[in-house]
Design a protein around this motif. Structure first.
Motif, PDB file in Angstrom:
ATOM      1  N   LEU A 109      -7.955 -38.641  17.885  1.00 32.30           N
ATOM      2  CA  LEU A 109      -7.362 -36.154  18.926  1.00 32.30           C
ATOM      3  C   LEU A 109      -8.292 -35.767  18.439  1.00 32.30           C
ATOM      4  O   LEU A 109      -8.359 -34.836  19.207  1.00 32.30           O
ATOM      5  N   PRO A 160      -6.149 -39.696  26.195  1.00 29.90           N
ATOM      6  CA  PRO A 160      -5.484 -39.237  25.471  1.00 29.90           C
ATOM      7  C   PRO A 160      -3.502 -39.962  25.242  1.00 29.90           C
ATOM      8  O   PRO A 160      -3.291 -40.380  26.939  1.00 29.90           O
ATOM      9  N   ASP A 169      -1.112 -41.350  17.488  1.00 24.69           N
ATOM     10  CA  ASP A 169      -2.532 -41.366  16.829  1.00 24.69           C
ATOM     11  C   ASP A 169      -3.545 -42.950  17.053  1.00 24.69           C
ATOM     12  O   ASP A 169      -2.939 -43.331  16.099  1.00 24.69           O
TER      13      ASP A 169
END
Ligand code: ADP
Length: 234
Positions: free
Chosen positions: A66, A52, A57
């Motif tokens: 996400l 992540p 994003d």
């Protein structure tokens, strides 16, 4: 469309990516360039939902990494730098396994098409562990393309290939790039000129240049090697 929105990645105190933003349209083959440690693999791992981001994003074909990583993965084919192929499997067996992961209805047909597309026919009798680097890369590419993804992410796809293998793989990438989004990383400037319509240069986790190959060369009246060197030397 692939949209990278203000992505930052920290590994502990180490900032691998620093507020990176850009977008790519279908039909573009984008070369992601940068010295070792610039953050290229980290960005690719984030886009493909392996790790992540710390902030920011990425939107892949309308889906956020996400919000819906599973859906994002359906749209992406990924050839990692350390191509993790199952060395005990035969090529068709591995590709069928890859096709089944995506629950493809026409999996046998797709396996045959991929074998043809990337030129694996002469090596079909061998286990993956017995293949040369060039043929392993082809298996990796076939695996990345098997579900006909809109976005192809290739981490150093041509490293270690001989000149004949290079030309064949370049052609597969260029052909894929006619309709797909292709983002590939490489250290080799000739590869960028041979395959890419656009280059993004990153250094210390930040974008330092982004443009068509022609524009980058025109604006700097220089070779890609020199531009790279000027923008990334410390
Ligand atoms: P590139 O692909 O451009 O060579 P990377 O994305 O692999 O760059 O690495 C960017 C920076 O992040 C480097 O300084 C690297 O050492 C660091 N880095 C990468 N992966 C990790 C990790 N798992 N843990 C800590 N630091 C990492």
């Amino acid at each position: 469309m692939l949209e990278i929105k203000n992505i930052t990645k920290l590994y502990g105190q180490q900032k691998a990516l620093d507020d990176v933003s850009f977008s790519v349209k279908p039909g573009e083959v984008v070369g992601l360039l940068g010295p070792n440690g610039a953050g290229k693999s980290t960005l690719m791992k984030i886009i493909t939902c392996f790790i992540p981001p710390t902030n920011g994003d990425a939107i892949v074909c309308g889906q956020s990494i996400l919000d819906d990583p599973k859906e994002v993965c359906r749209h992406i084919g990924y050839l990692p730098e350390q191509n993790p192929l199952y060395t005990e499997m035969f090529i068709p067996e591995f590709l069928k396994f890859s096709a089944d992961v995506y629950k493809l209805k026409n999996s046998r047909q797709r396996v045959d098409e991929m074998i043809e597309l990337v030129g694996l026919t002469p090596e079909l009798g061998k286990k993956i562990g017995a293949l040369s680097k060039g043929y392993r890369q082809r298996v990796g590419l076939a695996q990345a393309l098997i579900h006909d993804p809109e976005v192809l992410i290739l981490d150093e796809p041509t490293t270690g290939l001989d000149p004949n293998q290079l030309e064949e793989i370049r052609k597969v990438v260029r052909d894929a790039g006619k309709s797909k989004i292709v983002l590939l990383s490489t250290h080799i400037m000739q590869e960028v000129e041979a395959m890419c319509s656009r280059a993004i240069i990153i250094n210390h986790g930040q974008i330092v240049a982004d443009g068509s190959i022609a524009d980058l060369k025109k604006n700097n009246s220089d070779t890609l090697e020199h531009i790279f060197h000027k923008l990334t030397k410390d």
